[in-house]
Design a protein around this motif. Structure first.
Motif, PDB file in Angstrom:
ATOM      1  N   LEU A 163       0.830  -1.206   0.000  1.00 27.75           N
ATOM      2  CA  LEU A 163       0.000   0.000   0.000  1.00 27.75           C
ATOM      3  C   LEU A 163       0.866   1.259   0.000  1.00 27.75           C
ATOM      4  O   LEU A 163       0.437   2.318  -0.448  1.00 27.75           O
ATOM      5  N   LYS A 164       2.093   1.138   0.490  1.00 27.44           N
ATOM      6  CA  LYS A 164       3.035   2.255   0.455  1.00 27.44           C
ATOM      7  C   LYS A 164       3.606   2.418  -0.946  1.00 27.44           C
ATOM      8  O   LYS A 164       3.886   3.536  -1.395  1.00 27.44           O
ATOM      9  N   TYR A 165       3.780   1.295  -1.658  1.00 21.03           N
ATOM     10  CA  TYR A 165       4.273   1.305  -3.030  1.00 21.03           C
ATOM     11  C   TYR A 165       3.233   0.611  -3.920  1.00 21.03           C
ATOM     12  O   TYR A 165       3.383  -0.562  -4.284  1.00 21.03           O
ATOM     13  N   PRO A 166       2.159   1.334  -4.292  1.00 20.10           N
ATOM     14  CA  PRO A 166       1.030   0.732  -5.029  1.00 20.10           C
ATOM     15  C   PRO A 166       1.413   0.057  -6.338  1.00 20.10           C
ATOM     16  O   PRO A 166       0.728  -0.865  -6.779  1.00 20.10           O
ATOM     17  N   ALA A 196      -9.688  -3.488   8.762  1.00 22.66           N
ATOM     18  CA  ALA A 196     -10.666  -3.539   7.672  1.00 22.66           C
ATOM     19  C   ALA A 196     -10.295  -2.606   6.527  1.00 22.66           C
ATOM     20  O   ALA A 196     -10.550  -2.901   5.355  1.00 22.66           O
ATOM     21  N   GLU A 197      -9.692  -1.467   6.850  1.00 21.51           N
ATOM     22  CA  GLU A 197      -9.330  -0.490   5.820  1.00 21.51           C
ATOM     23  C   GLU A 197      -8.363  -1.083   4.800  1.00 21.51           C
ATOM     24  O   GLU A 197      -8.459  -0.791   3.597  1.00 21.51           O
ATOM     25  N   GLU A 198      -7.449  -1.926   5.250  1.00 21.66           N
ATOM     26  CA  GLU A 198      -6.498  -2.555   4.333  1.00 21.66           C
ATOM     27  C   GLU A 198      -7.209  -3.495   3.368  1.00 21.66           C
ATOM     28  O   GLU A 198      -6.892  -3.549   2.183  1.00 21.66           O
ATOM     29  N   VAL A 199      -8.184  -4.237   3.884  1.00 19.29           N
ATOM     30  CA  VAL A 199      -8.949  -5.146   3.024  1.00 19.29           C
ATOM     31  C   VAL A 199      -9.698  -4.352   1.959  1.00 19.29           C
ATOM     32  O   VAL A 199      -9.688  -4.699   0.769  1.00 19.29           O
ATOM     33  N   ILE A 200     -10.339  -3.278   2.376  1.00 21.94           N
ATOM     34  CA  ILE A 200     -11.110  -2.441   1.455  1.00 21.94           C
ATOM     35  C   ILE A 200     -10.208  -1.858   0.373  1.00 21.94           C
ATOM     36  O   ILE A 200     -10.555  -1.851  -0.812  1.00 21.94           O
ATOM     37  N   ILE A 237      -6.923  -8.511  13.494  1.00 25.97           N
ATOM     38  CA  ILE A 237      -7.916  -8.903  12.489  1.00 25.97           C
ATOM     39  C   ILE A 237      -8.596 -10.201  12.896  1.00 25.97           C
ATOM     40  O   ILE A 237      -9.767 -10.426  12.593  1.00 25.97           O
ATOM     41  N   ALA A 238      -7.864 -11.060  13.620  1.00 27.95           N
ATOM     42  CA  ALA A 238      -8.467 -12.313  14.092  1.00 27.95           C
ATOM     43  C   ALA A 238      -9.629 -12.024  15.043  1.00 27.95           C
ATOM     44  O   ALA A 238     -10.636 -12.737  15.050  1.00 27.95           O
ATOM     45  N   ASP A 240     -15.453 -10.318  12.028  1.00 29.01           N
ATOM     46  CA  ASP A 240     -16.836  -9.994  11.672  1.00 29.01           C
ATOM     47  C   ASP A 240     -16.929  -8.681  10.899  1.00 29.01           C
ATOM     48  O   ASP A 240     -17.887  -8.467  10.152  1.00 29.01           O
ATOM     49  N   SER A 241     -15.928  -7.807  11.032  1.00 24.23           N
ATOM     50  CA  SER A 241     -15.968  -6.511  10.355  1.00 24.23           C
ATOM     51  C   SER A 241     -15.617  -6.606   8.872  1.00 24.23           C
ATOM     52  O   SER A 241     -15.916  -5.686   8.097  1.00 24.23           O
ATOM     53  N   ILE A 242     -14.981  -7.708   8.463  1.00 20.63           N
ATOM     54  CA  ILE A 242     -14.576  -7.827   7.052  1.00 20.63           C
ATOM     55  C   ILE A 242     -15.008  -9.145   6.422  1.00 20.63           C
ATOM     56  O   ILE A 242     -14.741  -9.395   5.251  1.00 20.63           O
TER      57      ILE A 242
END
Length: 228
Positions: free
Chosen positions: A57-60, A91-95, A130-131, A135-137
């Motif tokens: 995400l730092k180097y797309p 969750a933001e990373e998954v999105i 995340i574990a 439920d959020s993702i």
């Protein structure tokens, strides 16, 4: 790009029409010096630093290039290609990763590069945060894999490569077993496929426990395959 496609295609063809999972590269502070991205100091603790999806995400461009390679591979082989994101912690990373994946897929389909099968999107569950919040993702993923090596390391706060504390690295720790159970239950509640990779999946004494919890599949080392 073409080099990645060549490698993925060669491997995927051996799977015929079976599932073939490609993990996004888990590059970290201990490996990044090999890449001419930007000045990057050697991290004192690369296992908890800028690695996995954080680095992508730092180097797309790295992220998009590998996703392009995966999509192109899926257009060339009959195997059901799946993509898996490592080191997810929120969750933001998954999105964000799914957004790049879906956008890239549309761009390549517009160029008539179309996967022969739907590409499932999954994540590695190896960070406790995340574990505990699956439920959020859970509705944003098709499958998940429990990365036991890192999950144990982060959960017990022990560097398994450090000989002074290596004896504390314990896959039988009640906290580890309880968390694995909660991950499996969270996935099954929503009908999401869950697997286990890491050394636990090749442990003859732990496999019956994992099977008993209802794990869907195991990623086993070749040398332990027949025994398991």
């Amino acid at each position: 790009l073409e080099e990645q496609v060549s490698i993925y295609k060669k491997a995927a063809l051996r799977f015929d029409t079976r599932p073939f999972t490609i993990r996004l590269a888990d590059l970290g502070g201990d490996k990044i010096s090999q890449f001419k991205l930007a000045p990057h100091e050697q991290e004192s603790n690369p296992f908890m630093g800028c690695r996995g999806i954080r680095l992508f995400l730092k180097y797309p461009i790295l992220l998009k290039t590998q996703i392009q390679a995966i999509i192109k591979t899926a257009s060339l082989v009959p195997a059901k290609v799946k993509i898996m994101a490592p080191m997810i912690s929120n969750a933001e990373e998954v999105i964000e990763v799914k957004k790049v994946f879906e956008q890239t897929l549309k761009e390549m389909q517009a160029q008539n590069i179309c996967p022969q099968n739907k590409i499932d999107f999954g994540i590695m569950v190896e960070v406790p945060s995340i574990a505990l919040t699956l439920d959020s993702i859970i509705n944003k993923i098709d499958f998940a894999s429990i990365g036991t090596n890192d999950l144990i390391q982060y959960l017990i706060a022990v560097d398994r490569g450090n000989q002074d504390v290596a004896d504390l690295y314990d896959p039988y720790h009640p906290a580890v077993l309880r968390m694995i159970n909660s991950i499996i239950q969270a996935c099954h509640k929503k009908g999401v496929e869950i697997s286990v990779c890491g050394e636990m999946a090749s442990d003859p004494e732990l496999v019956p426990f994992l099977v008993g919890l209802g794990i869907d599949s195991l990623s086993i080392s070749v040398r332990m395959f027949l025994r398991i």
